[in-house]
Write a protein that holds these residues in place. Structure first.
Motif, PDB file in Angstrom:
ATOM      1  N   GLY A  46     -27.588   7.503  12.695  1.00 19.99           N
ATOM      2  CA  GLY A  46     -26.246   7.181  12.234  1.00 19.99           C
ATOM      3  C   GLY A  46     -26.186   6.221  11.068  1.00 19.99           C
ATOM      4  N   SER A  47     -27.340   5.718  10.624  1.00 16.07           N
ATOM      5  CA  SER A  47     -27.341   4.723   9.549  1.00 16.07           C
ATOM      6  C   SER A  47     -26.671   5.245   8.287  1.00 16.07           C
ATOM      7  CB  SER A  47     -28.773   4.296   9.237  1.00 16.07           C
ATOM      8  OG  SER A  47     -28.811   3.371   8.171  1.00 16.07           O
ATOM      9  N   ARG A  48     -26.890   6.525   7.983  1.00 19.41           N
ATOM     10  CA  ARG A  48     -26.354   7.098   6.748  1.00 19.41           C
ATOM     11  C   ARG A  48     -24.942   7.654   6.903  1.00 19.41           C
ATOM     12  NH1 ARG A  48     -30.202   8.394   2.645  1.00 19.41           N
ATOM     13  NH2 ARG A  48     -32.250   7.545   3.161  1.00 19.41           N
ATOM     14  N   ARG A  49     -24.341   7.482   8.060  1.00 19.79           N
ATOM     15  CA  ARG A  49     -22.984   7.995   8.267  1.00 19.79           C
ATOM     16  C   ARG A  49     -21.919   6.991   7.835  1.00 19.79           C
ATOM     17  NH1 ARG A  49     -21.628   9.991  13.949  1.00 19.79           N
ATOM     18  NH2 ARG A  49     -19.837  10.796  12.787  1.00 19.79           N
ATOM     19  N   HIS A  50     -22.329   5.896   7.238  1.00 20.90           N
ATOM     20  CA  HIS A  50     -21.361   4.890   6.798  1.00 20.90           C
ATOM     21  C   HIS A  50     -20.389   5.491   5.789  1.00 20.90           C
ATOM     22  CE1 HIS A  50     -23.274   4.614   2.867  1.00 20.90           C
ATOM     23  NE2 HIS A  50     -24.434   4.611   3.488  1.00 20.90           N
ATOM     24  N   LEU A  51     -19.300   4.789   5.571  1.00 18.30           N
ATOM     25  CA  LEU A  51     -18.270   5.245   4.637  1.00 18.30           C
ATOM     26  C   LEU A  51     -18.130   4.282   3.459  1.00 18.30           C
ATOM     27  CD1 LEU A  51     -15.681   6.376   7.331  1.00 18.30           C
ATOM     28  CD2 LEU A  51     -17.095   7.862   5.877  1.00 18.30           C
TER      29      LEU A  51
END
Length: 387
Positions: free
Chosen positions: A324-329
């Protein structure tokens, strides 16, 4: 909360959607959950970007007169454009910031960072404290951007002062005297942009060739100078400070078990320079079970969405590469996703890779301080010394 949201991301007591008045009594709907923030960002029909650049402190008549005297205008161009012209303008800018062109800047940037770190190291060896924001991070993104889009030939210091003045004028809680000072500074540089937009090459020339009027060219340049470089310099400073307190991550970088790119993504998730963004509801609707009347100001809490346990495995821990690290907005989502995301990532990866060894040898003398601001963190300094 509206002006210290970056400092309250770990507070567990926020609902999914909260009604919060600002400093002048205007009510906003603050959206905190990752899924709901993404829903708003990817629905440009129900939630338009028209208010993205509105001043959160209403600009008084005196300051408006100052801006008018400089013929200041911000027509819909990029972040505040929900109209038919947005895809065409964005396509021209995206071409200037194409990943291939960005990658070509990496060797030059790496050499510049190494040159600066050599000077920083010499100063530290001599026993002097060093401000890594001023001596390393502050102007790097501007210098890279200038090479990519042929920015106006203005002193770096003047551009940086203008960008920070714009971020304060439109997104900070202010009194009338301060607004007048900022309006004069923003207006003066807007005049420089207007002159450049009429004759400049690079991006300005491409926008003119595509048939866009002068005000649109100026608006695109204005936004790039504010969001296209200032936010990245802020992020570099925030990320280096965070990395200074993460010895295990630095050890992983040394050993090759942690990738600089993964460090950048965790930094964007946990230390984003842009903590909120705004939309306006076009119709009566509901969001997360909360009624949203047409015309409502929606404040999307990007920084908190990055810590949503529904989106990331260990939301409050700096774990590069975690689920989920790269799911930031941090770069938004949808039609208005940041067009310079690959540029920011490249710059940050270079700085992390080159600077991490230095951070093993220093202690923090002064952590970055950020003023009150709805959207931008704007760190002022990051001072370290040897030992």
């Amino acid at each position: 909360m509206l002006f210290r949201s970056w400092a309250q991301t770990a507070d567990a007591h926020w609902p999914d959607v909260a009604r919060v008045p600002d400093h002048v009594g205007v009510e906003h709907l603050v959206v905190t959950r990752h899924a709901l923030v993404r829903q708003v960002l990817t629905d440009p029909v129900t939630y338009r970007p028209d208010n993205a650049l509105d001043a959160v402190t209403p600009v008084p008549v005196a300051a408006l007169r100052v801006l008018a005297g400089h013929r200041f205008r911000l027509p819909p161009t990029l972040a505040n454009n929900g109209g038919d012209s947005h895809p065409q303008i964005r396509a021209v800018v995206a071409d200037a910031l194409h990943p291939t062109r960005v990658a070509a800047q990496r060797p030059w940037l790496t050499a510049l960072v190494r040159e600066r770190l050599a000077a920083v190291g010499a100063a530290l060896d001599a026993g002097a404290p060093v401000d890594l924001h001023a001596e390393l991070a502050a102007d790097l993104p501007l210098l890279v951007l200038a090479r990519l889009v042929e920015l106006p030939d203005a002193p770096v210091g003047a551009v940086k002062e203008f960008a920070r003045a714009a971020l304060e004028l439109f997104w900070a809680p202010l009194d009338a005297d301060r607004q007048a000072v900022l309006a004069a500074e923003v207006g003066r540089f807007h005049r420089v942009l207007r002159e450049f937009a009429a004759t400049g090459g690079g991006l300005a020339g491409s926008l003119r060739a595509a048939g866009h009027p002068p005000d649109v060219v100026v608006g695109a340049l204005f936004f790039l100078l504010v969001a296209g470089q200032e936010t990245t310099s802020q992020f570099l400073t925030l990320l280096l400070h965070r990395l200074a307190g993460e010895p295990a991550v630095r050890a992983g970088l040394r050993a090759g078990t942690v990738a600089a790119a993964d460090v950048v993504e965790e930094g964007l998730r946990l230390e984003p320079p842009i903590v909120t963004w705004r939309r306006v509801a076009t119709v009566d609707t509901t969001l997360g079970g909360t009624a949203v009347p047409a015309g409502s100001s929606i404040v999307l809490w990007l920084a908190r969405a990055g810590r949503d346990p529904a989106a990331v495995a260990a939301p409050d821990e700096f774990r590069p590469g975690q689920r989920g690290s790269r799911r930031h907005l941090a770069f938004g989502a949808g039609a208005h996703r940041c067009v310079g995301d690959q540029l920011a990532r490249m710059e940050a990866a270079v700085v992390v890779g080159e600077t991490a060894p230095l951070l093993d040898e220093v202690t923090v003398v002064r952590a970055p301080w950020c003023p009150d601001n709805l959207t931008f963190r704007m760190p002022d300094a990051f001072v370290v010394r040897r030992g």
